[in-house]
Motif scaffolding. Structure first.
Motif, PDB file in Angstrom:
ATOM      1  N   UNK A  29      21.721 -17.750  78.435  1.00  0.00           N
ATOM      2  CA  UNK A  29      22.666 -17.172  79.369  1.00  0.00           C
ATOM      3  C   UNK A  29      23.682 -16.275  78.691  1.00  0.00           C
ATOM      4  N   UNK A  30      24.686 -15.834  79.485  1.00  0.00           N
ATOM      5  CA  UNK A  30      25.744 -14.968  78.964  1.00  0.00           C
ATOM      6  C   UNK A  30      26.994 -15.145  79.802  1.00  0.00           C
ATOM      7  N   UNK A  84      22.685 -14.681  85.545  1.00  0.00           N
ATOM      8  CA  UNK A  84      23.197 -15.940  86.082  1.00  0.00           C
ATOM      9  C   UNK A  84      24.703 -16.062  85.959  1.00  0.00           C
ATOM     10  N   UNK A  85      25.331 -15.179  85.179  1.00  0.00           N
ATOM     11  CA  UNK A  85      26.788 -15.199  84.962  1.00  0.00           C
ATOM     12  C   UNK A  85      27.267 -16.548  84.417  1.00  0.00           C
ATOM     13  N   UNK A  86      26.373 -17.254  83.746  1.00  0.00           N
ATOM     14  CA  UNK A  86      26.732 -18.557  83.184  1.00  0.00           C
ATOM     15  C   UNK A  86      25.884 -18.793  81.950  1.00  0.00           C
ATOM     16  N   UNK A 124      27.134 -12.131  69.151  1.00  0.00           N
ATOM     17  CA  UNK A 124      26.583 -11.261  70.198  1.00  0.00           C
ATOM     18  C   UNK A 124      25.414 -11.913  70.932  1.00  0.00           C
ATOM     19  N   UNK A 125      25.086 -13.146  70.598  1.00  0.00           N
ATOM     20  CA  UNK A 125      23.938 -13.808  71.214  1.00  0.00           C
ATOM     21  C   UNK A 125      24.111 -13.891  72.737  1.00  0.00           C
ATOM     22  N   UNK A 126      23.057 -13.514  73.477  1.00  0.00           N
ATOM     23  CA  UNK A 126      23.102 -13.557  74.943  1.00  0.00           C
ATOM     24  C   UNK A 126      21.700 -13.360  75.490  1.00  0.00           C
ATOM     25  N   UNK A 127      21.486 -13.865  76.731  1.00  0.00           N
ATOM     26  CA  UNK A 127      20.246 -13.626  77.475  1.00  0.00           C
ATOM     27  C   UNK A 127      20.618 -13.450  78.945  1.00  0.00           C
TER      28      UNK A 127
END
Length: 647
Positions: free
Chosen positions: A462-463, A469-471, A434-437
């Motif tokens: 990112x995510x 940033x969609x990346x 689930x890691x994301x920023x």
């Protein structure tokens, strides 16, 4: 061979052919008589092909198509049994090993038909267990029967209808255990007696368990697993059901105690032989002595010490088996086994290169000793080398730590943490999926060292959820393990962007990572591990013996009463049946006349030596004045007035 394949397929209960054969009508007596006629003729002519085919037919008939209900059928069964035994007991030069194996399979398949009573089966098993070493046919029959019983026992629950049939009585278990002990001692002795080439071949064949050992393993697992996993029937709350479950548990514990006592006794004998062989190898001048000592541990794992003892020790630590009865019965044997295993482990330890380096005295040793502190020198002089010297005990409970941010991360959030595992050559990091920023510059940076000035390993941010940033940074958050060289890693995370109104929590979840170290020690040697396990179990049993019987419900209810000092005025006596009750006749009391309420009462040192005399005063408890006033009001008695006596 087609019939033989049919029999092998029918042995599996999950195949449709098994159900099909099981529904067929029983074979008639005259057909089985014709099969016996063919067998007799083939035995006279020495036609091994026909003999083998008829033996396979016997296996299928006994298993699916025959029921000895009438007297004629029983006569045919006796005739079949005589033919089978005639083949089994034939000299080795007159019968090949393949036919002997098929004879054993036929007798095992028709065990309940050829020997319909429990006494007859027990007599047969006693024969093959006691005489199996002198006759190859009986030895092979013993192996086939015990292997079949072990497989059936693993599929049955304790107390079922077939349980008594597959679980043999104590006398037969004693015979099996004697065979297992003898096999284990012979296997260990071969490490000293066989040639170099034979020893290498021996190492390539272990740890293969014999049929007797496999049956003991099945019995032990059957009893222990049912003891640990047994649960009462939730649908039946009647008293008879609860009583039945209690009786079943008690029967299980009694069976386990009997089996555990026999196994520990056998292990004692095997460990004694192991110690003798180890000592003999150390003192010998064999060219491959080091290789034999290293291989001795592998050979030991193939004995009952490796197949039975570790499972038994682990299971005895379960709360269901941590009882006073178990501790009282097994404690002497556990202490003896601890001594044998620790002494043998120390003997093997002294021959290892690590131990030799620790005990060696190089030229620089005096200089190093001179630099030590006085307290360290004193400690070193008192320390005695043991079987744990130089070993690192694995600590799996401390080999995993989770490092994570808050979820979700907030604006201007910063996180930094350093993890250090002493002695680790490298660390492995596993990231949560689930890691994301929000943006790729809201990133986590990993350093191989104690600070952010250390070498940078990787950075993630990112995510891929379509927000921000969609990346992602680089290849994205890792799906596989990330390896970091060294014993220290530093995590640094910073949230640089502000959260946008349409960004959900899952796109700003942050990160979570679980780190673990590489196993530095590679595990403990087998005998060291065994000695530690025995020591832990012995300490646990010693604690049970020290604490004594568990507190009953009546004692819990009467705790306040039992603590009351009023009971100290009572004189107790032990009845003939062991019950403690107040004495009806006063006896001389060594207790003081007054017991202060606000002081801890202790018995005098000479309490066991009562004074001589027939009259005594019971100790009196001095109650507070407020309680005495209430008691006088309730009783209606005034406080006595003391008048001075006139002389």
């Amino acid at each position: 061979m087609c019939i033989h394949q049919l029999n092998l397929l029918a042995a599996s209960n999950n195949l449709p052919i098994s159900n099909f054969l099981g529904k067929q009508h029983p074979i008639e007596a005259h057909h089985l008589s014709s099969i016996c006629d063919i067998m007799e003729k083939a035995m006279v002519n020495g036609d091994t092909c026909i003999i083998r085919c008829i033996l396979v037919v016997f296996q299928v008939v006994f298993k699916f198509f025959f029921s000895p209900q009438t007297e004629r059928n029983r006569d045919i069964v006796r005739r079949s049994g005589l033919l089978l035994w005639q083949l089994l007991m034939a000299p080795r030069d007159q019968i090949c090993s393949e036919i002997q194996k098929e004879v054993c399979l036929a007798i095992s398949s028709g065990l309940n038909i050829l020997y319909p009573g429990e006494a007859e089966i027990n007599n047969l098993l006693k024969l093959v267990l006691t005489e199996g070493e002198r006759n190859s046919g009986l030895s092979q029959l013993r192996d086939v029967i015990l292997t079949n019983l072990a497989e059936q026992l693993q599929n049955n629950r304790f107390g079922s209808e077939d349980d008594d049939h597959y679980r043999l009585n104590d006398e037969l278990l004693h015979y099996i255990l004697k065979i297992v002990v003898r096999e284990s001692c012979v296997l260990i002795t071969k490490c000293q007696t066989v040639s170099k080439d034979d020893f290498q071949r021996l190492l390539s064949t272990v740890p293969a368990a014999s049929s007797c050992l496999r049956y003991l393993m099945a019995v032990q697992n059957h009893l222990l697993s049912n003891t640990i996993l047994i649960k009462p029937d939730d649908n039946d709350d009647s008293d008879s059901s609860l009583q039945g479950e209690t009786l079943k548990v008690q029967e299980l514990k009694t069976s386990i105690l009997s089996l555990a006592t026999q196994i520990l006794t056998g292990c004692d004998e095997v460990l004694e032989m192991l110690q003798q062989v180890t000592t003999a190898l150390i003192n010998s001048d064999i060219s491959d002595r080091e290789q034999r000592l290293k291989g001795l541990e592998q050979i030991t794992k193939a004995t009952m010490l490796g197949h039975l003892l570790p499972v038994l020790l682990t299971s005895l630590m379960h709360p269901n088996l941590q009882t006073l009865t178990m501790a009282d019965a097994l404690m002497p044997q556990l202490v003896q086994l601890v001594l044998y295993t620790s002494q043998t482990a120390l003997l093997l330890k002294t021959q290892s290169p690590v131990f030799s380096e620790l005990n060696s005295s190089p030229s620089c040793a005096p200089e190093q000793k001179g630099k030590q502190l006085p307290d360290e020198r004193m400690l070193e002089e008192k320390e005695e080398p043991g079987f744990l010297t130089g070993l690192k005990i694995p600590a799996p409970w401390a080999a995993g730590k989770t490092v994570e941010t808050v979820h979700p991360v907030r604006d201007n959030y910063k996180f930094k943490e350093t993890v250090h595992i002493p002695g680790a050559r490298c660390l492995y990091l596993r990231f949560d999926n689930r890691c994301s920023s929000q943006y790729d510059y809201d990133k986590l940076v990993i350093y191989a060292g104690p600070s952010t000035n250390s070498r940078k390993v990787a950075e993630y941010g990112g995510n891929t959820l379509g927000y921000g940033s969609r990346s992602v940074l680089g290849t994205g958050w890792p799906k596989d393990l990330v390896k970091v060289e060294g014993d220290t890693v530093t995590f640094s995370f910073e949230m640089r962007s502000g959260r946008e109104h349409n960004t959900p929590d899952k796109a700003m979840w942050g990160f979570a990572c679980t780190e673990s170290s590489e196993d530095v020690s590679g595990g403990l040697p087998f005998l060291v591990d065994l000695a530690l396990g025995l020591s832990v179990l012995a300490c646990s049993m010693l604690r049970i013996l020290y604490n004594g019987p568990e507190i009953t419900k009546d004692e819990e209810t009467c705790q306040e009463l039992l603590r009351s000092k009023l009971l100290q005025r009572c004189q107790w006596q032990v009845e003939a049946n062991g019950v403690i009750s107040p004495a009806l006749t006063p006896s001389p009391s060594p207790l003081p006349l007054t017991i202060e309420e606000d002081r801890e009462f202790t018995y005098p040192s000479d309490v066991l030596v009562p004074p001589v005399g027939h009259y005594f005063d019971l100790p009196r408890i001095r109650l507070p004045p407020g309680i005495m006033i209430k008691l006088r009001e309730i009783s209606g008695r005034a406080r006595p007035q003391f008048r001075p006596s006139i002389k």
